[in-house]
Scaffold this active site. Structure first.
Site, PDB file in Angstrom:
ATOM      1  N   SER A   2       0.801  -1.230   0.000  1.00 17.46           N
ATOM      2  CA  SER A   2       0.000   0.000   0.000  1.00 17.46           C
ATOM      3  C   SER A   2       0.830   1.275   0.000  1.00 17.46           C
ATOM      4  O   SER A   2       0.300   2.346  -0.272  1.00 17.46           O
ATOM      5  CB  SER A   2      -0.937   0.026   1.206  1.00 17.46           C
ATOM      6  OG  SER A   2      -0.202  -0.010   2.398  1.00 17.46           O
TER       7      SER A   2
ATOM      8  N   ASP B 267      -3.649   7.864   8.101  1.00 16.46           N
ATOM      9  CA  ASP B 267      -4.405   6.938   8.936  1.00 16.46           C
ATOM     10  C   ASP B 267      -3.423   6.237   9.874  1.00 16.46           C
ATOM     11  O   ASP B 267      -2.334   6.746  10.114  1.00 16.46           O
ATOM     12  CB  ASP B 267      -5.226   5.960   8.070  1.00 16.46           C
ATOM     13  CG  ASP B 267      -4.362   5.157   7.098  1.00 16.46           C
ATOM     14  OD1 ASP B 267      -3.128   5.072   7.304  1.00 16.46           O
ATOM     15  OD2 ASP B 267      -4.910   4.595   6.126  1.00 16.46           O
TER      16      ASP B 267
ATOM     17  N   HIS C  14      -0.459   4.834   7.097  1.00 18.98           N
ATOM     18  CA  HIS C  14       0.066   5.503   5.895  1.00 18.98           C
ATOM     19  C   HIS C  14       0.274   7.002   6.072  1.00 18.98           C
ATOM     20  O   HIS C  14      -0.572   7.677   6.670  1.00 18.98           O
ATOM     21  CB  HIS C  14      -0.902   5.287   4.728  1.00 18.98           C
ATOM     22  CG  HIS C  14      -1.265   3.857   4.514  1.00 18.98           C
ATOM     23  ND1 HIS C  14      -2.404   3.287   5.051  1.00 18.98           N
ATOM     24  CD2 HIS C  14      -0.623   2.867   3.859  1.00 18.98           C
ATOM     25  CE1 HIS C  14      -2.458   2.015   4.719  1.00 18.98           C
ATOM     26  NE2 HIS C  14      -1.385   1.730   4.008  1.00 18.98           N
TER      27      HIS C  14
END
Length: 355
Positions: free
Chosen positions: A48, A328, A331
């Site tokens: 991610s 978050d 990230h």
């Protein structure tokens, strides 16, 4: 990668020695100096920290509001409010961000900058998500080569980004492993990563950039225990061991290939320089409470982007994402990645004589 899973990437060495000192203006002669060639494509593998939209819209928070609120202004599959590591590396190389693999059939003109095979939540091994691990991601590129979508000369003028942000370790712990036994698992992860790096080089990649692990103990999912006041030293000790083994392995690979094909993007050092506010180079950013995320669930059962059965949002979001380093619990924000990008360039200037 959702809020609970760790995944991230790290940044390469002589690769980022632009001599631009925080400037976003990249000159062609710089690239020739750094790479010995002018990269025309970027091929991306990993998780991610690098994914720009490969996961289906129903499967990930990255397609939910408020993700993408800064760029492109709506959810678009990035695990941030805006741009991520891939976008900044593409900017450095001097090309547009490569198209996600899931959009590979849009037509030839969309393939000219390379392709992004990264899927959030994945690792070198299978993790907690039923998505392609790194071996399979590289298989996807192999298939495109076999089908002549890309050619050997394409790869010869390309750079590969390999992002490993820790999903293998979060999966290991979630399956009952402990930090005590993690020490014996880390070499297995690094060994498999080396297999993947060698495979990419063997396919023709001129330069392969692999991220060092970011400080997992400083991610909000770890620092929430201290009300976002301090990093978890146990987790960061494990990260340091991973990064040491990776550094040794990359040195060995470069000795074997004799062409310095492999470079490490040191996400650990760049994250820490921003988080500890020690960065004094041009373009350094200061964040008021760098360990606290901008967007988080109202309780531990919710995460950024969560809604309840009636559609009511179950998260809070800060007034200004640019004031936060983390978006978050895992990230960085776009501004966070921008600060990491600046820190990488500044730190790497000092290594110029080594290249």
């Amino acid at each position: 990668m959702e809020g609970k899973v760790m995944f991230h990437l790290c940044f390469l060495i002589c690769f980022l020695l632009t001599g631009v000192k925080g400037s976003s203006h990249h000159h062609h002669h710089s690239h020739r100096h750094l790479f010995g060639f002018r990269p025309s494509k970027l091929f991306v593998f990993g998780d991610s920290y690098a994914d720009t939209g490969n996961i289906g819209k129903t499967a990930a928070n990255s397609w939910k509001v408020p993700y993408g609120i800064t760029f492109p202004g709506k959810p678009a599959g990035r695990f941030s409010d805006g741009r991520v590591l891939t976008d900044y590396l593409a900017r450095f190389v001097g090309i547009k961000s490569p198209i996600p693999y899931r959009w590979r059939n849009l037509g030839p003109k969309h393939l000219r900058y390379g392709m992004n095979f990264a899927f959030g939540g994945t690792g070198v091994f299978d993790t907690l998500v039923a998505l392609p691990n790194m071996t399979t991601q590289i298989d996807f590129l192999q298939e495109l080569l076999s089908n002549k979508v890309y050619t050997w000369p394409d790869l010869q003028s390309s750079v590969a980004l390999v992002s490993i942000a820790g999903n293998d370790y979060s999966a290991y712990l979630a399956r009952g492993g402990s930090f005590q036994t993690l020490q014996s698992f880390i070499p297995l992860v690094v060994d498999q990563l080396v297999v993947d790096l060698k495979r990419l080089h063997g396919m023709g990649m001129k330069k392969v950039a692999v991220t060092a692990l970011e400080p997992l103990g400083c991610l909000p999912q770890a620092t929430v225990a201290s009300s976002f006041q301090e990093c978890n030293g146990t987790q960061n000790t494990a990260v340091t061991f991973h990064n040491l083994l990776l550094s040794q392995a990359v040195t060995k690979l470069n000795n074997e290939t004799k062409d310095s094909s492999f470079v490490i993007l040191d996400l650990y050092a760049s994250f820490m320089s921003v988080l500890e506010n020690k960065a004094d180079h041009l373009g350094s950013s200061k964040f008021e409470n760098p360990l606290k995320p901008c967007c988080m669930g109202l309780s531990s059962k919710y995460s950024c982007g969560s809604v309840d059965e009636s559609g009511a949002k179950q998260y809070t979001i800060c007034d200004d994402p640019e004031s936060a380093f983390f978006w978050d619990t895992v990230h960085p924000t776009q501004q966070g990645w921008n600060a990491v990008y600046s820190a990488l360039q500044g730190t790497l200037q000092q290594l110029h004589s080594l290249c």
